[in-house]
Scaffold this motif. Structure first.
Motif, PDB file in Angstrom:
ATOM      1  N   ALA A  59      29.605  36.256 -11.144  1.00 32.46           N
ATOM      2  CA  ALA A  59      29.530  36.437 -12.684  1.00 32.46           C
ATOM      3  C   ALA A  59      28.499  37.673 -12.954  1.00 32.46           C
ATOM      4  O   ALA A  59      29.304  38.671 -13.901  1.00 32.46           O
ATOM      5  N   LEU A  60      27.706  37.796 -12.654  1.00 31.47           N
ATOM      6  CA  LEU A  60      26.567  39.008 -12.567  1.00 31.47           C
ATOM      7  C   LEU A  60      27.334  40.773 -11.863  1.00 31.47           C
ATOM      8  O   LEU A  60      27.860  41.079 -13.250  1.00 31.47           O
ATOM      9  N   LEU A  61      28.087  39.962 -11.006  1.00 29.04           N
ATOM     10  CA  LEU A  61      28.785  41.011 -10.232  1.00 29.04           C
ATOM     11  C   LEU A  61      29.652  42.258 -11.122  1.00 29.04           C
ATOM     12  O   LEU A  61      30.476  43.021 -11.631  1.00 29.04           O
ATOM     13  N   LEU A  62      30.508  40.695 -11.873  1.00 28.94           N
ATOM     14  CA  LEU A  62      32.281  40.556 -12.405  1.00 28.94           C
ATOM     15  C   LEU A  62      31.217  41.703 -13.841  1.00 28.94           C
ATOM     16  O   LEU A  62      31.855  42.296 -14.315  1.00 28.94           O
ATOM     17  N   ARG A  63      30.512  40.752 -14.128  1.00 34.04           N
ATOM     18  CA  ARG A  63      29.948  41.898 -15.504  1.00 34.04           C
ATOM     19  C   ARG A  63      29.558  42.638 -15.365  1.00 34.04           C
ATOM     20  O   ARG A  63      30.059  44.327 -16.004  1.00 34.04           O
ATOM     21  N   ALA A  64      28.663  43.391 -14.124  1.00 34.61           N
ATOM     22  CA  ALA A  64      28.559  44.842 -13.805  1.00 34.61           C
ATOM     23  C   ALA A  64      29.652  45.244 -13.830  1.00 34.61           C
ATOM     24  O   ALA A  64      29.581  46.893 -14.183  1.00 34.61           O
ATOM     25  N   THR A  65      30.830  45.432 -13.411  1.00 33.88           N
ATOM     26  CA  THR A  65      31.715  45.547 -12.643  1.00 33.88           C
ATOM     27  C   THR A  65      32.911  45.930 -14.238  1.00 33.88           C
ATOM     28  O   THR A  65      33.361  46.674 -14.591  1.00 33.88           O
ATOM     29  N   THR A  66      33.064  44.875 -14.993  1.00 34.87           N
ATOM     30  CA  THR A  66      33.236  45.540 -16.246  1.00 34.87           C
ATOM     31  C   THR A  66      32.384  46.709 -16.944  1.00 34.87           C
ATOM     32  O   THR A  66      33.152  47.703 -17.451  1.00 34.87           O
ATOM     33  N   LEU A  67      31.105  46.691 -16.865  1.00 41.53           N
ATOM     34  CA  LEU A  67      30.318  47.061 -18.284  1.00 41.53           C
ATOM     35  C   LEU A  67      30.897  49.313 -16.733  1.00 41.53           C
ATOM     36  O   LEU A  67      30.306  50.329 -17.516  1.00 41.53           O
ATOM     37  N   ARG A  68      31.308  49.044 -16.096  1.00 37.52           N
ATOM     38  CA  ARG A  68      31.123  49.929 -15.076  1.00 37.52           C
ATOM     39  C   ARG A  68      32.471  50.686 -14.930  1.00 37.52           C
ATOM     40  O   ARG A  68      32.490  52.069 -15.494  1.00 37.52           O
ATOM     41  N   THR A  69      33.520  50.166 -15.309  1.00 38.55           N
ATOM     42  CA  THR A  69      35.047  49.854 -15.523  1.00 38.55           C
ATOM     43  C   THR A  69      34.847  50.906 -16.562  1.00 38.55           C
ATOM     44  O   THR A  69      35.409  52.129 -17.433  1.00 38.55           O
ATOM     45  N   ASP A  70      33.984  50.039 -17.757  1.00 38.69           N
ATOM     46  CA  ASP A  70      33.670  50.725 -19.179  1.00 38.69           C
ATOM     47  C   ASP A  70      33.448  51.891 -19.124  1.00 38.69           C
ATOM     48  O   ASP A  70      34.021  53.425 -19.986  1.00 38.69           O
ATOM     49  N   MET A  71      32.352  52.099 -18.584  1.00 41.72           N
ATOM     50  CA  MET A  71      31.708  53.882 -18.634  1.00 41.72           C
ATOM     51  C   MET A  71      32.667  54.717 -17.964  1.00 41.72           C
ATOM     52  O   MET A  71      32.491  55.941 -18.335  1.00 41.72           O
TER      53      MET A  71
END
Length: 159
Positions: free
Chosen positions: A143-155
């Motif tokens: 779940a943390l990796l998914l959240r970080a992946t989403t944030l990185r994609t947004d950035m």
């Protein structure tokens, strides 16, 4: 970054050693142990092949975790860990842990009532609790990796 590279290299060496030991156990040690058990205690000989199959499958689950970890380390090395592709390898780890846990729980249910000594059931309970903790920890890490992946994609989209 140098510390990360050293940690990745050390972890890869340990993963290779662990994988080699698991293959050794799968092919030689455990089948030989169960064959010896069947010879020494004929009343338990019927357990030789089920225990051999169980141990081989359990070790295959551990090998899948090792291979998945290796792939994730490669993604870390190439700075591609925060991608959707990494989630597939984390999912493989979660499913391997879940499969190993379910099999071990089945063995626990099968044997727990027949043991006179409370030591083995307690050891199995300890391993089951540890496996559940590890599996749930991997779900949280996913779940943390998914959240970080989403944030990185947004950035990446913003930049």
């Amino acid at each position: 970054m140098q510390k990360t590279r050293l940690a990745v290299m050390a972890l890869r060496i340990l993963l290779l050693v662990a994988f080699a030991l698991l293959v050794l156990f799968q092919t030689m040690s455990l089948p030989g142990q169960f064959a010896f058990m069947a010879q020494e205690t004929p009343e338990l000989a019927y357990l030789r092949w089920p225990l051999t199959a169980f141990s081989v499958v359990e070790l295959m689950c551990a090998q899948l975790v090792i291979v998945s970890t290796w792939k994730l380390l490669t993604m870390v090395k190439h700075d591609r860990i925060f991608t959707r592709a990494a989630l597939a390898w984390v999912d493989a780890i979660v499913w391997a842990i879940a499969a190993a846990w379910v099999l071990l729980f089945g063995v626990f249910l099968y044997f727990a009532s027949s043991w006179d000594d409370p030591g083995w059931p307690l050891i199995l309970i300890l391993i089951l609790v540890g496996g559940a903790v590890l599996g749930l920890l991997m779900v949280v890490m996913r779940a943390l990796l998914l959240r970080a992946t989403t944030l990185r994609t947004d950035m990446d989209e913003v930049i």
